[in-house]
Design an enzyme around this catalytic site. Structure first.
Site, short mmCIF file in Angstrom:
data_model
loop_
_atom_site.label_atom_id
_atom_site.label_comp_id
_atom_site.label_asym_id
_atom_site.label_seq_id
_atom_site.Cartn_x
_atom_site.Cartn_y
_atom_site.Cartn_z
N ARG A 74 0.85 -1.21 0.00
CA ARG A 74 0.00 0.00 0.00
C ARG A 74 0.88 1.25 0.00
NH1 ARG A 74 -4.71 0.57 -1.56
NH2 ARG A 74 -5.64 -0.99 -0.17
N ARG A 97 1.40 -6.52 -10.06
CA ARG A 97 1.87 -5.95 -8.79
C ARG A 97 2.07 -7.01 -7.71
NH1 ARG A 97 -3.13 -2.81 -5.71
NH2 ARG A 97 -4.73 -4.37 -6.08
N HIS A 166 0.44 3.51 -10.56
CA HIS A 166 -0.52 3.96 -9.54
C HIS A 166 0.24 4.74 -8.45
CE1 HIS A 166 -3.73 3.61 -6.55
NE2 HIS A 166 -4.45 2.81 -7.30
N ASP A 211 -12.32 9.77 -6.52
CA ASP A 211 -11.87 8.60 -7.27
C ASP A 211 -12.31 8.80 -8.73
OD1 ASP A 211 -10.96 6.15 -8.06
OD2 ASP A 211 -12.10 4.97 -6.60
N GLU A 270 -2.34 9.15 -10.88
CA GLU A 270 -1.83 7.97 -11.57
C GLU A 270 -1.85 8.19 -13.09
OE1 GLU A 270 -4.52 4.87 -10.16
OE2 GLU A 270 -4.80 6.04 -8.34
O1 TA6 Z 1 -6.87 4.06 -8.74
C1 TA6 Z 1 -7.87 4.26 -7.83
C2 TA6 Z 1 -8.38 2.92 -7.34
O2 TA6 Z 1 -8.79 2.14 -8.43
C3 TA6 Z 1 -9.49 3.17 -6.32
O3 TA6 Z 1 -10.76 2.84 -6.80
C4 TA6 Z 1 -9.04 2.40 -5.10
O4 TA6 Z 1 -9.70 1.24 -4.90
C5 TA6 Z 1 -7.56 2.27 -5.32
O5 TA6 Z 1 -7.33 2.21 -6.70
C6 TA6 Z 1 -6.78 1.22 -4.56
O6 TA6 Z 1 -7.02 -0.08 -5.00
P1 TA6 Z 1 -6.36 -1.31 -4.23
O7 TA6 Z 1 -6.78 -2.53 -4.98
O8 TA6 Z 1 -4.88 -1.10 -4.21
O9 TA6 Z 1 -6.94 -1.26 -2.83
#
Ligand code: TA6
Length: 298
Positions: A74, A97, A166, A211, A270
């Site tokens: 994260r 990832r 991301h 988002d 991103e």
């Molecule tokens: O890029 C934004 C997003 O798609 C959000 O909707 C949010 O869920 C985030 O990515 C994180 O996703 P993850 O699967 O890493 O928890």
């Protein structure tokens, strides 16, 4: 953390690379240049850290992040590929990832910069796709440069995929930042069930959950951070989508690998090609998603 001195290599300049056991004893590379330090985990070829000498870290990394095999990290820069978002019965944001990438080469250059190249091995998950290769080149200097190169090895068929770097950025206080470069761009608002809207703000501020998938935009974006007295510039090539995300209070509380208050110190801006901007790569061709992240004082 263990530093294997035998595997450390210095270049003719001052850039160097060390192989370490990172958090959760997961293998990672530490890259040190005259301007900056960076850390990259083999899992996901995931850059978790980039810091210039005279600045706070550029990338946000959650204190609650898991560092476990097969679990996403994260923060930093997850490489999202070959799909973005959920897919029925499959992991959100693709498998790239979650997998260990192979370190193919690292090259400390005479100007002090260091480039590291990773390749995604042939995992069974990839076999449902056409034959392809995915390389990721991370170059560390006074900026951070990232290149995701996907090559369609098929002789006859298109390779259709999404990609996204991301990037989680560290900010001093989410209430004291604004994001420029998106005015007039159409976006899908995921907070409102993908409602299509147009950005009206010259200086976008974040005051609640955001988002958004901005489409058909290749422009650079800047994050102006008054509390850290820093401007971050995100320049990209071969990217038509920009995604902006901050989970805010309620979503932050629902995420087990994210601190309740950490939404105040991060924003994701991103770069990639997602949704209507997905890539249709002709046979034998390559796509080169490139990102240049630079920063300086306001
Ligand atoms: O890029 C934004 C997003 O798609 C959000 O909707 C949010 O869920 C985030 O990515 C994180 O996703 P993850 O699967 O890493 O928890």
């Amino acid at each position: 953390m263990r530093n294997n001195e035998n595997e450390e290599k210095s270049g003719s300049g001052a850039g160097r690379v060390a192989f370490l056991d990172g958090r959760g004893e997961m293998p990672m590379l530490q890259v040190i240049t005259p301007w900056s330090t960076s850390e990259i985990y083999l899992q996901g070829a995931h850059v978790t850290h980039f810091k210039k000498k005279d600045e706070p870290p550029l990338l946000f990394l959650s204190q609650c992040s898991r560092f476990e095999e097969g679990q996403p990290i994260r923060g930093g820069i997850p490489v999202v590929f070959p799909w973005f978002g959920p897919r029925e019965g499959l992991n959100q944001h693709g498998f790239a990832r979650l997998k260990n990438w192979e370190l193919k080469e690292f090259a400390p250059a005479s100007d002090g910069s260091v480039s590291v190249r990773f390749r995604l091995p042939d995992y069974p998950e990839a076999s449902t796709f056409l034959p392809f290769t995915a390389d990721y080149i991370v170059t560390v200097s006074n900026i951070l440069k990232l290149e995701l190169v996907v090559t369609n090895k098929s002789e006859t068929e298109e390779f259709v995929f999404e990609n996204c770097l991301h990037t989680y950025f560290e900010v001093g206080d989410i209430n004291k930042i604004f994001i420029s470069g998106l005015k007039g761009v159409r976006y899908l608002d995921k907070v409102e069930n993908f409602l299509e809207k147009t950005e009206t703000e010259e200086m976008l501020r974040i005051r609640s959950e955001v988002d958004r998938i901005y489409l058909n935009t290749a422009d650079p974006v800047e994050i102006v951070d008054q509390s850290l007295n820093r401007k971050i510039r995100i320049e990209k090539q071969a990217s038509l989508s920009t995604v902006v995300w901050n989970p805010w209070i309620a979503k932050a509380q629902q995420m087990p690998d994210f601190g309740n208050e950490e939404f105040e110190r991060m924003v994701c801006v991103e770069s990639g090609n997602v949704a209507a901007n997905q890539i249709r790569l002709p046979p034998k061709e390559s796509s080169h998603l490139t990102l240049m992240l630079s920063s300086g004082k306001l």
